[in-house]
Write a protein that holds these residues in place. Structure first.
Motif, PDB file in Angstrom:
ATOM      1  N   ASP B 209     -79.732   8.543  63.045  1.00 44.15           N
ATOM      2  CA  ASP B 209     -78.554   8.141  62.863  1.00 44.15           C
ATOM      3  C   ASP B 209     -78.751   8.375  61.070  1.00 44.15           C
ATOM      4  O   ASP B 209     -77.209   8.904  60.329  1.00 44.15           O
ATOM      5  CB  ASP B 209     -78.824   6.859  63.535  1.00 44.15           C
ATOM      6  CG  ASP B 209     -78.347   6.768  64.526  1.00 44.15           C
ATOM      7  OD1 ASP B 209     -77.933   8.036  65.646  1.00 44.15           O
ATOM      8  OD2 ASP B 209     -77.407   5.517  65.571  1.00 44.15           O
ATOM      9  N   GLN B 210     -79.424   7.736  60.590  1.00 45.22           N
ATOM     10  CA  GLN B 210     -79.017   7.972  59.263  1.00 45.22           C
ATOM     11  C   GLN B 210     -79.351   9.134  58.512  1.00 45.22           C
ATOM     12  O   GLN B 210     -78.102   9.678  57.528  1.00 45.22           O
ATOM     13  CB  GLN B 210     -80.469   6.701  58.051  1.00 45.22           C
ATOM     14  CG  GLN B 210     -80.665   5.537  57.992  1.00 45.22           C
ATOM     15  CD  GLN B 210     -81.200   5.026  59.416  1.00 45.22           C
ATOM     16  OE1 GLN B 210     -81.175   5.570  60.367  1.00 45.22           O
ATOM     17  NE2 GLN B 210     -81.781   3.941  58.967  1.00 45.22           N
ATOM     18  N   THR B 212     -78.210  12.016  60.186  1.00 43.93           N
ATOM     19  CA  THR B 212     -76.359  12.018  60.408  1.00 43.93           C
ATOM     20  C   THR B 212     -75.290  11.855  59.353  1.00 43.93           C
ATOM     21  O   THR B 212     -74.487  12.458  58.961  1.00 43.93           O
ATOM     22  CB  THR B 212     -76.458  11.696  62.440  1.00 43.93           C
ATOM     23  OG1 THR B 212     -77.865  12.181  62.722  1.00 43.93           O
ATOM     24  CG2 THR B 212     -75.579  12.586  62.627  1.00 43.93           C
ATOM     25  N   ILE B 213     -75.608  10.651  59.187  1.00 46.30           N
ATOM     26  CA  ILE B 213     -74.658   9.863  58.445  1.00 46.30           C
ATOM     27  C   ILE B 213     -74.250  10.827  56.826  1.00 46.30           C
ATOM     28  O   ILE B 213     -73.753  10.691  56.246  1.00 46.30           O
ATOM     29  CB  ILE B 213     -74.376   8.373  58.565  1.00 46.30           C
ATOM     30  CG1 ILE B 213     -74.243   8.342  60.322  1.00 46.30           C
ATOM     31  CG2 ILE B 213     -73.678   7.784  57.627  1.00 46.30           C
ATOM     32  CD1 ILE B 213     -74.797   6.139  59.805  1.00 46.30           C
ATOM     33  N   LEU B 216     -72.391  13.356  56.482  1.00 48.61           N
ATOM     34  CA  LEU B 216     -71.580  13.768  55.961  1.00 48.61           C
ATOM     35  C   LEU B 216     -71.294  13.508  55.151  1.00 48.61           C
ATOM     36  O   LEU B 216     -69.883  13.151  54.543  1.00 48.61           O
ATOM     37  CB  LEU B 216     -71.238  11.910  57.222  1.00 48.61           C
ATOM     38  CG  LEU B 216     -70.979  12.765  58.426  1.00 48.61           C
ATOM     39  CD1 LEU B 216     -70.138  11.524  59.652  1.00 48.61           C
ATOM     40  CD2 LEU B 216     -69.891  13.701  59.321  1.00 48.61           C
ATOM     41  N   ARG B 218     -71.675  11.462  50.705  1.00 51.39           N
ATOM     42  CA  ARG B 218     -71.974  10.094  49.546  1.00 51.39           C
ATOM     43  C   ARG B 218     -71.339   9.529  50.192  1.00 51.39           C
ATOM     44  O   ARG B 218     -71.333   8.280  50.028  1.00 51.39           O
ATOM     45  CB  ARG B 218     -72.473  10.508  49.201  1.00 51.39           C
ATOM     46  CG  ARG B 218     -72.485   9.258  47.964  1.00 51.39           C
ATOM     47  CD  ARG B 218     -72.951  10.181  45.856  1.00 51.39           C
ATOM     48  NE  ARG B 218     -73.201   8.662  45.862  1.00 51.39           N
ATOM     49  CZ  ARG B 218     -72.019   8.289  44.546  1.00 51.39           C
ATOM     50  NH1 ARG B 218     -70.039   8.732  44.796  1.00 51.39           N
ATOM     51  NH2 ARG B 218     -72.140   6.947  43.889  1.00 51.39           N
ATOM     52  N   ASP B 219     -69.894   9.741  50.237  1.00 51.76           N
ATOM     53  CA  ASP B 219     -68.985   8.702  50.705  1.00 51.76           C
ATOM     54  C   ASP B 219     -69.223   7.675  51.401  1.00 51.76           C
ATOM     55  O   ASP B 219     -68.613   6.705  51.821  1.00 51.76           O
ATOM     56  CB  ASP B 219     -67.472   9.458  49.819  1.00 51.76           C
ATOM     57  CG  ASP B 219     -67.977   9.463  48.133  1.00 51.76           C
ATOM     58  OD1 ASP B 219     -68.811   9.350  47.785  1.00 51.76           O
ATOM     59  OD2 ASP B 219     -66.528  10.749  48.276  1.00 51.76           O
ATOM     60  N   VAL B 220     -69.073   8.907  52.632  1.00 54.11           N
ATOM     61  CA  VAL B 220     -69.202   8.200  54.037  1.00 54.11           C
ATOM     62  C   VAL B 220     -70.767   6.827  54.369  1.00 54.11           C
ATOM     63  O   VAL B 220     -69.930   6.434  54.701  1.00 54.11           O
ATOM     64  CB  VAL B 220     -69.250   9.861  54.670  1.00 54.11           C
ATOM     65  CG1 VAL B 220     -69.228   8.864  56.365  1.00 54.11           C
ATOM     66  CG2 VAL B 220     -67.366  10.251  55.040  1.00 54.11           C
ATOM     67  N   LEU B 222     -71.683   5.480  51.557  1.00 53.64           N
ATOM     68  CA  LEU B 222     -71.230   4.180  51.223  1.00 53.64           C
ATOM     69  C   LEU B 222     -70.807   3.733  51.795  1.00 53.64           C
ATOM     70  O   LEU B 222     -70.833   2.414  51.696  1.00 53.64           O
ATOM     71  CB  LEU B 222     -71.374   4.628  49.826  1.00 53.64           C
ATOM     72  CG  LEU B 222     -71.958   4.875  48.733  1.00 53.64           C
ATOM     73  CD1 LEU B 222     -71.560   6.084  47.707  1.00 53.64           C
ATOM     74  CD2 LEU B 222     -73.202   4.125  48.344  1.00 53.64           C
ATOM     75  N   ASN B 223     -69.725   4.288  52.472  1.00 56.01           N
ATOM     76  CA  ASN B 223     -68.770   3.428  53.263  1.00 56.01           C
ATOM     77  C   ASN B 223     -68.835   2.199  54.276  1.00 56.01           C
ATOM     78  O   ASN B 223     -68.423   1.498  54.964  1.00 56.01           O
ATOM     79  CB  ASN B 223     -67.902   4.169  53.507  1.00 56.01           C
ATOM     80  CG  ASN B 223     -66.213   2.836  54.341  1.00 56.01           C
ATOM     81  OD1 ASN B 223     -66.687   2.339  54.163  1.00 56.01           O
ATOM     82  ND2 ASN B 223     -66.325   3.836  55.785  1.00 56.01           N
ATOM     83  N   LEU B 224     -70.391   3.104  55.328  1.00 54.14           N
ATOM     84  CA  LEU B 224     -70.621   2.732  56.120  1.00 54.14           C
ATOM     85  C   LEU B 224     -72.189   1.515  55.386  1.00 54.14           C
ATOM     86  O   LEU B 224     -72.690   1.262  56.293  1.00 54.14           O
ATOM     87  CB  LEU B 224     -71.167   3.473  57.050  1.00 54.14           C
ATOM     88  CG  LEU B 224     -70.600   4.713  57.854  1.00 54.14           C
ATOM     89  CD1 LEU B 224     -71.049   5.790  58.307  1.00 54.14           C
ATOM     90  CD2 LEU B 224     -69.469   3.695  58.319  1.00 54.14           C
ATOM     91  N   GLY B 225     -72.590   1.689  54.163  1.00 54.92           N
ATOM     92  CA  GLY B 225     -73.214   0.396  53.882  1.00 54.92           C
ATOM     93  C   GLY B 225     -74.431   0.735  54.040  1.00 54.92           C
ATOM     94  O   GLY B 225     -75.496   0.611  54.064  1.00 54.92           O
ATOM     95  N   LEU B 226     -74.916   2.498  53.938  1.00 51.04           N
ATOM     96  CA  LEU B 226     -75.968   3.340  53.909  1.00 51.04           C
ATOM     97  C   LEU B 226     -77.052   3.165  52.300  1.00 51.04           C
ATOM     98  O   LEU B 226     -75.721   3.661  51.674  1.00 51.04           O
ATOM     99  CB  LEU B 226     -76.590   5.107  54.887  1.00 51.04           C
ATOM    100  CG  LEU B 226     -77.281   4.986  55.631  1.00 51.04           C
ATOM    101  CD1 LEU B 226     -77.489   4.593  56.644  1.00 51.04           C
ATOM    102  CD2 LEU B 226     -76.443   6.708  55.486  1.00 51.04           C
ATOM    103  N   ARG B 227     -77.909   3.457  52.413  1.00 53.28           N
ATOM    104  CA  ARG B 227     -78.750   3.906  50.932  1.00 53.28           C
ATOM    105  C   ARG B 227     -79.229   4.791  50.525  1.00 53.28           C
ATOM    106  O   ARG B 227     -79.799   5.466  51.343  1.00 53.28           O
ATOM    107  CB  ARG B 227     -80.354   2.717  50.846  1.00 53.28           C
ATOM    108  CG  ARG B 227     -80.084   0.578  50.991  1.00 53.28           C
ATOM    109  CD  ARG B 227     -80.538   0.418  50.022  1.00 53.28           C
ATOM    110  NE  ARG B 227     -80.192  -1.040  50.163  1.00 53.28           N
ATOM    111  CZ  ARG B 227     -80.111  -1.333  49.168  1.00 53.28           C
ATOM    112  NH1 ARG B 227     -79.684  -1.560  47.506  1.00 53.28           N
ATOM    113  NH2 ARG B 227     -79.459  -2.827  49.398  1.00 53.28           N
TER     114      ARG B 227
END
Ligand SMILES: Nc1ncnc2c1ncn2[C@@H]1O[C@H](COP(=O)(O)OP(=O)(O)OP(=O)(O)O)[C@@H](O)[C@H]1O
Ligand SMILES: [Mg+2]
Lengths: 252, 328
Positions: B209-210, B212-213, B216, B218-220, B222-227
């Motif tokens: 999942d990480q 895949t995100i 999408l 860097r901005d998306v 960050l928005n989803l709280g991913l490091r």
């Protein structure tokens, strides 16, 4: 409340934003307006922490944003960018599902699936949910990203030109949804808009930027006067009333 | 309304099952095909045949499967992290940097154990990939072909350095071995590092999942709280380790990481949680087909699996490039 104090960004000789002081009320729809290049997207990215300010501070509901960690922030605010470049092939429904990531870390429960189904319905994505993002039109893709931000279920929703690619029906539907969110659930919403009529008829509050500075701000009825708007865009704007709603006339 | 969603949820499992089912007969064929014949009938009663099976055929088949799966997984991770369809460890300087590292350790400590050599290669690959990522960040993302092209030029530069050093040090034949991936020398005891590569590919699945995100943007993320930085780092380390393990044990195998993820993505998209098992299985299967073909086409001589895959891969790559342009 989002409290921006003395915020600057960019090289000191030629700053993109300079000494911004602004207050964005919680539980209201705030329109961020101003001419092209005024710095609206930059301000939004600074709030979203996609950029780091050269000086100044942003507080959100009392928290200093510089002190927060990404995971904490993702439960607090959701952001949709102005330019949605998509390089990978992800299905609309999966994308919306990722909006639950801050809450579920990938294990979607019953409530998560309900929230996703609800967003699919609200943003009229039922026929598109199994399609790949890179096979959608600009407006459809935008709706998918807004739906993802929606299911993130945050106190704050920041949208950069969400109406950009939307047709009349979907633009109006989106604004109605946003109003709904503030009025029923008390969410704070910030939208960058260029269409003055959308700005003045759907939002409560306005922050106007010009050349990297705040031109004016305040409640829409008091702050967004014809004179100020004309000066802001250097274009004659007249405000009349049409069917009980304020109406900005600037087309010709 | 829920119908398409339900059938969509079942489709990936069906695809995985299909690929997995195809792998079984392929593996059986791979066990039976080789320089010496292994007749099925006498196999179980003939101790010498069992010996060939245990020492050569099973290790070789396992090595091909592990390599194919791990390289395909490395490729798809690279593509998501760079956000470009046309990159893989062979077009980002990763493999070339690994070879430079191997060359260095061969020069400085010729007697070092293979694990040390592998780590030296991995360290160099990591540095090489990191430099490429910095380079790629300066290229506007809509310049889709500029990124792999710069990667090829960058990899070419590293390769030129390696060739120069190898000539000066008289190690050119080593370089030749590392550059052409093939499995004819695989015996029990000489391929086990590849299980590590397979393990890394499996580990990557837990971060599906990480990745895949991150794909999408860097901005998306960050928005989803991913490091985002951590995911990037984990991905680059995985890709560097896998590439180095493969180069150290069997040699460079270009195109797998490019072709397999592209084919799978066409069919089922880039949601890695769904597609990664299929990517791995398809990579393993395709490489096995190429290895078997390499064994039978000029029997009793062998064509390296890397060469067979190269021909197939180049054709598919061209098709993908041209197909992309036709779609606009
Ligand atoms: N990546 C960048 N590098 C350098 N300057 C930039 C960059 N992005 C934006 N700018 C500059 O910063 C200023 C503010 O840009 P910003 O995107 O915030 O404007 P905006 O108000 O959102 O405009 P628009 O209405 O066109 O979206 C502009 O003068 C722009 O040229
Ligand atoms: Mg903008």
């Amino acid at each position: 409340m989002i409290q921006v104090s003395n915020l600057s960004f960019g090289p000191a000789a030629n700053p993109i934003l300079q000494g911004i002081d602004a207050e964005i009320p919680a539980g209201r729809v705030t329109a961020l307006i101003g001419p092209n290049g005024a710095g609206k997207s930059t301000l939004l990215k600074l709030i979203a922490r996609q950029l780091t300010a050269s000086s100044g501070r942003i507080r959100m509901d009392g928290m200093d944003l510089a002190q927060t960690v990404p995971a904490q922030l993702a439960c607090k605010m959701a952001v949709v960018a102005q330019h949605l470049s998509v390089a990978s092939r992800v299905r609309v429904r999966d994308l919306i599902g990722f909006g639950r990531w801050p809450h579920s870390a990938g294990r979607l429960g019953v409530a998560d699936h309900a929230a996703i189904a609800n967003a699919v319905e609200l943003f009229d994505l039922g026929d598109l949910q199994t399609r790949f993002l890179d096979e959608l039109s600009g407006g459809q893709r935008q709706r998918a990203f807004i739906a993802m931000a929606y299911v993130q279920d945050t106190d704050w929703l920041l949208l950069d030109e969400p109406l950009n690619n939307l047709d009349l029906h979907h633009a109006r539907n989106l604004m109605a949804q946003l109003r709904h969110l503030t009025e029923l659930q008390g969410r704070g919403i910030v939208i960058v808009v260029h269409d003055l009529n959308y700005a003045i008829s759907w939002s409560d509050h306005v922050v106007a930027l010009r050349d990297g500075k705040v031109a004016f701000q305040g409640p829409v009825a008091a702050a967004a006067t014809a004179e100020r708007l004309s000066a802001l865009y250097q274009t004659p704007v007249a405000i009349t009333r049409l069917g009980g709603q304020p109406f900005a006339q600037y087309h010709r | 309304m829920s119908d398409p969603a339900v059938s969509q949820a079942r489709a990936p499992r069906r695809r995985l099952l299909l690929v997995a089912v195809l792998l079984v007969p392929l593996a059986l064929v791979s066990l039976l095909v080789g320089a010496g014949p292994l007749p099925l009938g006498t196999l179980l009663s003939d101790p010498q045949a069992l010996q060939v099976l245990a020492v050569s055929r099973i290790p070789r088949t396992a090595a091909v499967l592990l390599t194919g799966a791990a390289m395909a997984v490395a490729g798809v991770i690279m593509q998501l992290l760079v956000r470009n369809r046309f990159v893989e460890p062979g077009t980002t300087g990763t493999s070339e940097a690994a070879m430079l590292g191997l060359l260095a350790v061969t020069l400085l400590a010729p007697g070092a154990p293979i694990l040390v050599k592998m780590l030296a290669a991995a360290g160099a690959a990591l540095a090489g990939t990191g430099v490429f990522m910095l380079l790629a960040r300066r290229i506007p993302p809509h310049q889709v072909l500029l990124i792999p092209l710069s990667g090829l030029v960058y990899g070419g530069l590293l390769m030129a350095c390696a060739t120069f050093i190898a000539i000066e040090a008289g190690l050119l034949q080593y370089l030749g071995v590392w550059m052409s991936g093939e499995f004819s020398g695989i015996l029990a005891g000489r391929y086990e590092l590849l299980w590590l590569a397979g393990g890394l590919a499996l580990l990557a699945y837990f971060a599906a999942d990480q990745f895949t995100i991150a794909g999408l943007g860097r901005d998306v993320s960050l928005n989803l709280g991913l490091r985002y930085g951590r995911v990037l780092g984990f991905g680059i380390v995985t890709v560097s380790l896998v590439s180095s393990l493969v180069i150290v044990t069997v040699g460079m195998l270009p195109f797998i990481g490019l072709v397999v993820p592209n084919l799978v993505s066409r069919l089922m998209g880039d949601n890695l949680r769904e597609s990664l098992p299929v990517v791995a299985a398809a990579g393993a299967g395709l490489l096995l087909v190429c290895d078997i073909l390499g064994r039978v086409l000029r029997y009793p001589y062998e064509i390296p699996a890397g060469t067979v895959f190269g021909i197939f891969g180049a054709a598919v790559f061209l098709y993908l490039l041209l197909g992309r342009q036709a779609n606009g």
